[in-house]
Scaffold this active site. Structure first.
Site, PDB file in Angstrom:
ATOM      1  N   ASP A  96      59.164  32.282  46.872  1.00 47.12           N
ATOM      2  CA  ASP A  96      58.633  33.644  46.873  1.00 47.12           C
ATOM      3  C   ASP A  96      57.156  33.671  46.493  1.00 47.12           C
ATOM      4  OD1 ASP A  96      59.384  32.844  44.321  1.00 47.12           O
ATOM      5  OD2 ASP A  96      60.302  34.749  43.759  1.00 47.12           O
ATOM      6  N   LEU A 119      60.074  34.109  39.445  1.00 52.99           N
ATOM      7  CA  LEU A 119      59.035  33.538  38.587  1.00 52.99           C
ATOM      8  C   LEU A 119      58.157  32.556  39.348  1.00 52.99           C
ATOM      9  CD1 LEU A 119      60.991  32.873  35.276  1.00 52.99           C
ATOM     10  CD2 LEU A 119      59.328  34.692  35.727  1.00 52.99           C
ATOM     11  N   LYS A 177      65.639  31.213  38.588  1.00 52.35           N
ATOM     12  CA  LYS A 177      64.964  29.955  38.292  1.00 52.35           C
ATOM     13  C   LYS A 177      65.630  29.298  37.086  1.00 52.35           C
ATOM     14  CE  LYS A 177      60.209  28.266  38.437  1.00 52.35           C
ATOM     15  NZ  LYS A 177      58.805  28.707  38.640  1.00 52.35           N
ATOM     16  N   SER A 219      35.964  30.257  76.269  1.00 54.16           N
ATOM     17  CA  SER A 219      34.737  29.688  75.726  1.00 54.16           C
ATOM     18  C   SER A 219      34.850  28.192  75.454  1.00 54.16           C
ATOM     19  CB  SER A 219      34.353  30.406  74.428  1.00 54.16           C
ATOM     20  OG  SER A 219      33.999  31.752  74.689  1.00 54.16           O
ATOM     21  N   GLU A 247      43.633  30.500  62.870  1.00 50.11           N
ATOM     22  CA  GLU A 247      43.318  29.074  62.922  1.00 50.11           C
ATOM     23  C   GLU A 247      44.242  28.220  62.067  1.00 50.11           C
ATOM     24  OE1 GLU A 247      39.955  31.363  64.423  1.00 50.11           O
ATOM     25  OE2 GLU A 247      41.000  31.468  62.488  1.00 50.11           O
ATOM     26  N   GLN A 264      28.578  32.344  63.595  1.00 53.91           N
ATOM     27  CA  GLN A 264      29.261  31.619  64.668  1.00 53.91           C
ATOM     28  C   GLN A 264      28.876  30.148  64.737  1.00 53.91           C
ATOM     29  OE1 GLN A 264      31.407  33.889  66.612  1.00 53.91           O
ATOM     30  NE2 GLN A 264      30.755  34.893  64.721  1.00 53.91           N
ATOM     31  N   ARG A 272      27.671  24.634  73.580  1.00 51.67           N
ATOM     32  CA  ARG A 272      27.797  25.767  74.505  1.00 51.67           C
ATOM     33  C   ARG A 272      26.902  25.604  75.724  1.00 51.67           C
ATOM     34  NH1 ARG A 272      26.193  31.894  72.891  1.00 51.67           N
ATOM     35  NH2 ARG A 272      24.095  31.020  73.059  1.00 51.67           N
TER      36      ARG A 272
END
Length: 611
Positions: free
Chosen positions: A146, A178, A238, A333, A354, A415, A461
């Site tokens: 959790d 916990l 737990k 791209s 990503e 970028q 590019r």
């Protein structure tokens, strides 16, 4: 196994987790104890696995996303007869396969876990491989904690799996309330977790995680649910079963204070063995192979290396049926679109997530596929921890980062991948390549296909002149000397766009009577140390130039080639030390001090200063 034996098996798993952590003097037994009943039911009733044949194509996959609960996993392997009691008690000892967090040193572990938030994303990749690539009925079961549901990567995985309808995937969420230092955000509010997970298109089942009958029914429901993945959200305690640590803060990550007393309270040692259900008899898909016909580019033509990447990858996909391409919604791209157009059945769109992109590839490669991952170089920094853990897993990934460096121009610094080479060089046993022309790029795309570990290919590019013929070979660890003479007084070492700037600089220096050697250091890791050593002996001076930050990139790689005690040449390092803004590519290179004019000035000063 009937319900009473399931309860006994759960207690056995707790006892063995306590014993393993006690023998090690460290570990996470209380986190293991909360999920013991969940795993007992899974092992005895639902997992289909041949522990004698971990590579069986029909085997289910079990991932402990909460990898700190490794004592429970190893106790599970013992109950399956895969690990003996003597080995169980080597937990966390040097040389033991039973490490503090699971790794594939154990043949039943697909991927390393322990960096929280990664198991479910990788599990989604495994499930996707089963559904779309292998087309086999194996299931992927992921035990989640959790606490790790606070990680954004978990929600990338929930959305991705829901969107893909991965009904072979089951997340088992151990809600024990916990965390490490105290209560979790939602504690035992199962409805809060369920509402969030359902919002991403999952089926959810809320259960008492210590009721074997309820857990069994939940897993059955998960297996019978079609069209969407299932999350079994289990309320657990737990440290369950031992009063000294049950639902107590401050017990996380520690052996129990009195292991012998705890074992007695749990009813003593058991030696139950589970006859795990075998997987179905299925055949793994065959991956056809054909001769590779890489694209051909004529010297003098101007071609972007990203174009060459996409076209070479498409050709590789034609020659190799095991090659898969994954992209983060920028395939137009990165040019992975060329692969998608020719091999849509092996193209995986991961959208702008990503971490999930790299995790999916890690899961896919665990099934024997060969993934190529692409996005902008700048955005890969988000996935660094996933790449680091992929290396721990011994994963084989080819990663392409496009639009790197200030040479992308007007888009500006958000970028510009200016840290990517350093990031990938820091990954264990990685390969880092930065080609400068189209034919070189195509050859290197092929070269990393069967290379172990994490390989990174940096693409550009804009279009640049083709320097090399289509038949020229390029090996990982190599370089190319593009200008050389017996009168060389300085060496210019570049990669990518700076190779072209270095060639212009060498011509200008020649007009001033300064002969300059030019080395294309396309292999940044491993770098071609022998060629650099010869250049240093011949010229005594090296100017490194890179479209990257000065830390960790080509300059550091070149200097490391002289870290063996030999004489070090005079070195000047040109790199991007400014914060770029929006400008043309030529203006960016000039402003960063890495264009031909800056190289000429640096070489001239170096030669003048040293005579």
């Amino acid at each position: 196994m009937d319900l009473e034996h399931l309860r006994e098996l759960g207690q056995q798993l707790r006892v063995d987790a306590v014993r393993a952590a006690d023998a090690a003097g460290s570990g996470h037994p209380t986190s293991s104890m909360s999920a013991a009943d969940l795993m007992a039911v899974l092992l005895a009733r639902h997992l289909r696995y041949d522990f004698g044949d971990p590579a069986h194509p029909g085997n289910d996959h079990l991932i402990f996303s909460k990898g700190h609960a490794s004592p429970l996993l190893y106790a599970l392997f013992k109950a399956a007869g895969a690990v003996g009691d003597d080995e169980l008690l080597t937990f966390r000892q040097q040389g033991s396969r039973l490490e503090g967090h699971p790794t594939p040193r154990l043949p039943w572990v697909d991927v390393a876990t322990g960096s929280l938030g990664q198991g479910l994303p990788v599990g989604a990749g495994l499930a996707l491989a089963g559904k779309r690539l292998d087309r086999l009925p194996y299931r992927t079961w992921v035990l989640c904690g959790d606490s790790e549901l606070a990680e954004g990567s978990m929600w990338e995985a929930f959305e991705y799996a829901g969107h893909e309808g991965l009904d072979q995937l089951t997340a088992i969420v151990d809600v024990n309330r916990l965390g490490q230092r105290g209560p979790t955000r939602h504690e035992w509010d199962l409805d809060a977790y369920a509402a969030r997970i359902r919002a991403f298109g999952w089926h959810t089942v809320e259960v008492d995680g210590h009721d074997p009958a309820a857990v069994d029914a939940a897993y059955t429901e998960a297996r019978e649910t079609t069209g969407r993945p299932t999350a079994v959200i289990a309320r657990t305690v737990k440290g369950q079963g031992v009063s000294a640590v049950r639902d107590r803060e401050g017990a996380h990550g520690k052996p129990l204070p009195d292991a012998a007393e705890a074992v007695a309270e749990l009813g003593g040692r058991r030696d139950l063995l589970v006859d795990v259900q075998p997987p179905p008899e299925v055949r793994a898909p065959e991956h056809p192979r054909a001769d590779l016909a890489l694209p051909v580019y004529e010297p003098g033509d101007e071609v972007a290396t990203r174009d060459a990447y996409g076209q070479a990858l498409a050709a590789l996909g034609t020659a190799r049926g095991d090659v898969v391409a994954l992209d983060g919604e920028v395939s137009d791209s990165t040019r992975a679109k060329f692969f998608a157009e020719e091999h849509p059945e092996r193209f995986i769109e991961c959208y702008i997530a990503e971490q999930q992109l790299v995790a999916t590839a890690t899961g896919v490669q665990a099934r024997g596929w060969t993934p190529y991952v692409s996005t902008f170089g700048a955005f890969l920094t988000r996935a660094h921890d996933f790449l680091r853990m992929a290396a721990v897993s011994g994963a084989k990934l080819a990663v392409a980062g496009s639009h790197a460096g200030v040479a992308i121009g007007e888009d500006g610094p958000s970028q510009m991948g200016l840290e990517d080479l350093a990031m990938f060089r820091s990954v264990h046993e990685s390969t880092v390549l930065h080609p400068c022309d189209a034919n070189q790029t195509a050859r290197l795309v092929s070269a990393v296909c069967d290379r172990p570990g994490i390989s990174y290919l940096r693409t550009s590019r804009d279009a640049f002149p083709v320097l090399y013929g289509p038949d020229e070979p390029f090996a990982v660890g190599g370089s190319r000397v593009l200008r050389s003479s017996g009168e060389d007084r300085v060496t210019l070492a570049g990669a990518g766009v700076t190779v072209h700037e270095a060639l212009i600089a060498a011509d200008r220096l020649a007009e001033e009577g300064i002969a300059a050697r030019v080395i294309d250091c396309y292999s940044v890791k491993p770098v071609d140390a022998d060629t650099l050593h010869r250049a240093a002996e011949d010229t005594g001076r090296i100017v490194t130039v890179e479209d990257h930050r000065p830390e960790g990139g080509l300059g550091d790689a070149v200097l490391e080639a002289f870290a063996d005690g030999r004489p070090v040449p005079r070195v000047v390092r040109l790199a991007v030390r400014t914060m770029p803004d929006s400008a043309t590519a030529a203006q960016q290179l000039a402003a960063a001090g890495i264009d031909a004019e800056a190289i000429v000035a640096a070489a001239r000063r170096l030669v003048s200063a040293t005579g």
